[in-house]
Scaffold this motif. Sequence first.
Motif, PDB file in Angstrom:
ATOM      1  N   LYS A 176       0.836  -1.201   0.000  1.00  0.00           N
ATOM      2  CA  LYS A 176       0.000   0.000   0.000  1.00  0.00           C
ATOM      3  C   LYS A 176       0.870   1.250   0.000  1.00  0.00           C
ATOM      4  CE  LYS A 176      -3.530   2.247   2.912  1.00  0.00           C
ATOM      5  NZ  LYS A 176      -4.619   2.333   1.937  1.00  0.00           N
ATOM      6  N   ASN A 192      -7.960  -4.620 -10.269  1.00  0.00           N
ATOM      7  CA  ASN A 192      -8.606  -3.608  -9.430  1.00  0.00           C
ATOM      8  C   ASN A 192      -8.448  -2.264 -10.124  1.00  0.00           C
ATOM      9  OD1 ASN A 192      -9.200  -5.170  -6.765  1.00  0.00           O
ATOM     10  ND2 ASN A 192      -7.074  -5.677  -7.271  1.00  0.00           N
ATOM     11  N   ASN A 194      -8.017   1.306 -11.661  1.00  0.00           N
ATOM     12  CA  ASN A 194      -7.764   2.635 -11.105  1.00  0.00           C
ATOM     13  C   ASN A 194      -7.215   2.610  -9.680  1.00  0.00           C
ATOM     14  OD1 ASN A 194      -8.704   3.805 -13.508  1.00  0.00           O
ATOM     15  ND2 ASN A 194     -10.816   3.809 -12.767  1.00  0.00           N
ATOM     16  N   LYS A 195      -6.704   1.457  -9.289  1.00  0.00           N
ATOM     17  CA  LYS A 195      -6.042   1.354  -7.982  1.00  0.00           C
ATOM     18  C   LYS A 195      -4.594   0.923  -8.197  1.00  0.00           C
ATOM     19  CE  LYS A 195     -10.182   0.620  -5.223  1.00  0.00           C
ATOM     20  NZ  LYS A 195     -10.843  -0.213  -4.192  1.00  0.00           N
TER      21      LYS A 195
END
Length: 601
Positions: A176, A192, A194-195
């Motif tokens: 992250k 996922n 746009n992440k």
Amino acid sequence: MGEALNGMKRTHYCGDVRESHIDTEVVLMGWVQKRRNLGSLIFVDLRDRTGICQVVFDTAVSEEAFEKASTVRGEYVLAIRGTVKKRESINPNIPTGMIEIFVSELKILCTSDVPPIHIDDQDEANERLRLKYRYLDLRKGKMQRNLMMRHQIASAARRFYDENGFIEVETPVLTKPTPEGARDYLVPSRVNPNKFYALPQSPQLFKQLLMVSGMDRYYQITKCFRDEDLRADRQPEFTQIDVEMSFVDEDDVIAINEKMLASVYSNVVGIDVKIPFQRLTYQEAMERYGSDKPDTRFGFELKKLNTAIENSEFKVFSGAIGNGGDVRAINVKGYADRFSRKDITNLETFCKTYGAKGLAWMKIQDNEIQSPIAKFLSEKELADIQTIVDAEPNDLILIVADQPDVVFDALGALRVELAKQLNLLDPKIYHFLWVTDFPLFEYDDEAKRYVAKHHPFTAPKDEDLEKLNSNPGACRAKAYDIVLNGYEIGGGSIRIHDSSVQERMFEALGFTEEEANEKFGFFIDAFKYGAPPHGGIAYGLDRMVMLAVGTDNIRDVIAFPKTQDAKCLMTNAPSVAEDQQLEELYLKLKPFEKQKGEING
């Protein structure tokens, strides 16, 4: 086309054959370093990672091998079978210099074009060419020795931690994005949309979570990534020896890691390392050396002159003090006769690159002061300055007056530059020291707020806890760096394990509760369920090896490094992605206008 081995098996490495093998048959394999055709005899220096061995082709031994050898050129890959004989012309410069091998069978396994760089330790090809043909550059003996040293240091560190109850645990590479000081490398997630993942700047959060998990003692030799402007001793991807321990204080972490460093450098580098190491507080390091990573192999310590000249008529000095600044000096003891006025002007130019407005100087010669500023100072002021710096004949006193940060930066760099010019930096001397009690925060002028000096999880000193929110600039950290010859080779801290203190730390850094939960929610939650006091350290393996082999270029100890603009010249990475790949990742590129002066490739 090269020949096949056809069952031919290597019996020895090239550099391992000795007099004890005389009259025995050996099979060697390697690259041709050099070939000399003397008509009736052909001599070939055959090379592998262990060194060079001379092999001889003689028609009296094998006409077929001799005929083949006449076609051999530099960097051909050979397999030879032959008998070890005592060498008539001994070469004392190589370990195999007492013997040579008369070849009865030769296989040319692969031919070679003429290499674009010379495969020799004395090769002076420019670095960009070396990086483009890195696989050839790595054939050089010095480069292979560097990588062997890297392997040995990493192996020795692993052995030490294994023997002292540490467990190696791998932590995620796709993680992250979190604000840890440098810019993250981001990886888009196809599944996922746009992440993004971030490549880890360090395993910091995960190794602390391993302490929450009860692992007690952890280590890992791991890759880390930081998207930042690079210097000569930095890379966008680098290797850490990462360590964390539970139920410890600063002295515990320092003690076990001093033993590790002593073990590694004594057993691998071959130097006598005495422990415990010297310790300096951050404040003392700055006051004495102008740096939080001081090189203590030589003197030239900073001396504060404020008390001697704070009321001086010479406004360059007294004015700087009146504006909250400092006046400090270094005494280049015994070397005044080595520096001409032109030399001192060059030193002044050097200091100006660190923000200094100028460099004042005094020479003590024949018990007299030679200086362009002497006429502006009283006899008492001159005498007091000499007393503070312990001046003697043939001393050169160099003075900077400015704001404290500028004075420290300029004189801290100047003392090292002087040591280089005077050849005082002996690479065979290793001075380890710890720098402790760092500031917990530093003020970011652009952001107009305090930021963490190390990272947001560093614990404040117990006696400074009450200042955490009222006076963050005065807080000191339970942090420590290990310094070797002017380089920070590792740094760590005792971590915050109390949730309420961590919340106050986030508050001092300007995070709202919502922002803290967004960035670190999983981490904050973990500490609700019982966290032990813990702390650790991380070493820059690349930098450790760089110092061990005596180079000042970190790229010399990394197999496939990047340039200072974060490019791999061998593979041409980074490269353009195909439109289909971008579509799968839901990405659309903005037009990019090349900046003036940007280098291609």
